[in-house]
Scaffold this active site. Sequence first.
Site, PDB file in Angstrom:
ATOM      1  N   GLU A 356       0.833  -1.007   0.170  1.00  0.00           N
ATOM      2  CA  GLU A 356      -0.212   0.043   0.244  1.00  0.00           C
ATOM      3  C   GLU A 356       1.015   1.252   0.036  1.00  0.00           C
ATOM      4  OE1 GLU A 356      -2.948  -0.006   2.700  1.00  0.00           O
ATOM      5  OE2 GLU A 356      -4.177  -1.742   2.106  1.00  0.00           O
ATOM      6  N   GLU A 460      -5.896  -8.205   0.893  1.00  0.00           N
ATOM      7  CA  GLU A 460      -6.799  -7.779   2.075  1.00  0.00           C
ATOM      8  C   GLU A 460      -8.098  -7.376   2.421  1.00  0.00           C
ATOM      9  OE1 GLU A 460      -5.264  -4.372   4.594  1.00  0.00           O
ATOM     10  OE2 GLU A 460      -3.036  -4.798   3.898  1.00  0.00           O
TER      11      GLU A 460
END
Length: 586
Positions: A356, A460
């Site tokens: 990320e 995720e």
Amino acid sequence: MGDSLQASEFGSTDRLGLILGGVVTLLAVAGIVVGVLIAKNVINTGTHSKSNLNDSTAASLTATTSASATSEVVPGQTLHTSSTGTSASATSTHTSTESPSYTAATCSTEKDIPSAFKGTYNDPTTWLDMTDFNCTFTSEMVGNLSIVGLNSTWDDSKQANPNVPALNKPWGSYSSNPIRAVNLGGWFSLEPFITPSLFDYDSSLGIVDEYTLCAHLGTKQAAVTLEKHYATFITEQDFADIAAAGLSHVRIPFSYWAVTTYSGDPYVLGVSWRYLLRAIEWARKYGIRVNLDLHAVPGSQNGWNHSGRSGSINWIIGTDGSTNAQRSLDIHDQISTFFAQPRYKNVVAFYGLVNEPGITIPQNELADWTASAIKIVSGNGVAGTIIFSEALRGLPAWQGELQGYGNSLVIDVHEYVIFDPNMIVFDHTKKVSFVCSTFEGQVSASMNTATGFGPTMVGEWSQADTDCAQWVNGVGSGARWTGNFSGETTPYCPTGNSQCSCNMADQPVSSYSSDYKTFLLTFAEAQMSAYEAGWGWFYWTWKTESAPLWSYQAGLYGGFMPPVAYNRNWSCSKSVPSFGSLPEYY
Ligand SMILES: *[C@@H]1O[C@H](CO)[C@@H](O)[C@H](O)[C@H]1NC(C)=O
Ligand SMILES: *[C@@H]1O[C@H](CO)[C@@H](O)[C@H](O)[C@H]1NC(C)=O
Ligand SMILES: *[C@@H]1O[C@H](CO)[C@@H](O)[C@H](O)[C@H]1NC(C)=O
Ligand SMILES: *[C@@H]1O[C@H](CO)[C@@H](O)[C@H](O)[C@H]1NC(C)=O
Ligand SMILES: *[C@@H]1O[C@H](CO)[C@@H](O)[C@H](O)[C@H]1NC(C)=O
Ligand SMILES: *[C@@H]1O[C@H](CO)[C@@H](O)[C@H](O)[C@H]1NC(C)=O
Ligand SMILES: CC(=O)N[C@H]1CO[C@H](CO)[C@@H](O)[C@@H]1O
């Protein structure tokens, strides 16, 4: 940071001499004499099949210290002021029902450790937990990273479940046989909401992430606290349970301080490395493939707590951004050299470049860094598929980017409905239908190079329907749901008024209604089905201390996860069932 001895680098005998005086000379001589002596004392490994989780033993361990201003991992750069062998004590917290094994093995003792390694994190006589670690010292390094603790042989014949190939057989197509998997979040990269017990301090101390935690504890106590966490939070039993749940892979987040630290870093250096290596061996034992996820890089790639340090982004952009970008490439050079070893060819199926990266990093600069990292990692011979993040700008942004790698490069997207004020307000039925329409649509479009990057996975997702879990927005943060997140005053829940409450989210699983469990199971099955339009999914996360809607394990025990992930009753092709009289405001 901290309060223990600083040794500037391996071989700095002047510095060591200053610290330890004449003793070190004797040790150095002894080290030369001993050389790479292989330990001869045969000891009862019954003790070594146990976790030596004894607080007094732990307290006698002293801390690792970061080398000043070096980016190399150098043996001997960390010192223990004493090296209390843990092999003699055999207090077990979780293996007490096992019958002890009496296989003879050779374990190194203090006298077998060359002086350069004595008391470092490479010295097995100082380790807290010896379970399944090889207790014989070796100075062998690969990519400048130690193999100490590993066995010489391995067995890749296991299948995680009957629907997936054994490790030593090719997986085949991930489009037709998707990943069904979990993350092991909060283990080697701390997150306050996963393990609030580690962050239970007076708010005035400002302990909000691993950086501030380690700085507060100081190097000695940080090492003791974190090693205990590494040794206890996830154990072999978790890998057995993960395989039994029909899951085939694990994504293992880890942080750069597993391999190196820099001047001023308070992080615990090197200790998580061996637990990561043992985790891979446990995965192997159950036929589970591993996705290595570098979750924290120097400078912080997103400014969030789970990058180690909450605050600004100093990677590619920001203070020392280009230095930190280069450091992260150097780290990948080391790590990928290590994981190119034959022993990892079948088990490390995926290799993640960085979790990320923040949206303020310009995409062209991120793409350039990514291309450089791919060149290094594939150049070093890593067999696994390389992963890059869509970096919070949406999958379509990567259409036409980073092409030409075929199935050896996959894009990773993380899908949540609760961090966006436009989605958290959906009612339960809409949350399910949104996943089936929008998220599935995004993943499908991304799989097609006419509309997206190509190979796509969901690294995720969770079952959370609110952002109420304690500290899920950060230590001390309020919730969007109740209208006190980050200066907001509007409650973002379906009723959008003062009814919005976190009461139900704060209840134990045992009090969940059957309607709520039906929703949670359907919400999970919807996401599994949607993400299997791509290469599959990794749930975030396997285990939490107190946030059941973020814990696959809690879902299994609570009856709101399919008992085996590959055998499900509901999918997006069916209509959304009724959730009875389930209220929408909590
Ligand atoms: C740890 O070991 C010490 C010394 O053997 C002993 O006094 C102590 O009770 C042990 N602690 C635990 C928690 O088992
Ligand atoms: C390494 O080998 C020892 C001795 O055979 C064994 O007890 C241990 O479980 C092995 N460790 C791993 C991670 O496989
Ligand atoms: C290992 O460290 C040495 C010096 O300590 C350095 O010259 C070498 O480039 C490093 N190798 C890798 C793969 O990082
Ligand atoms: C343990 O490590 C030593 C040193 O690397 C190695 O020689 C030995 O074969 C290993 N033991 C096992 C059981 O693999
Ligand atoms: C946010 O509101 C909830 C419910 O009113 C309250 O329990 C919590 O302490 C508040 N948190 C913050 C950070 O204001
Ligand atoms: C599927 O439905 C059957 C029959 O209602 C039930 O016994 C089973 O537990 C369900 N399985 C899952 C994964 O929900
Ligand atoms: C302030 C901050 O960094 N908050 C993040 C902490 O990590 C959680 C997940 O663990 C995120 O949701 C927060 O945004």
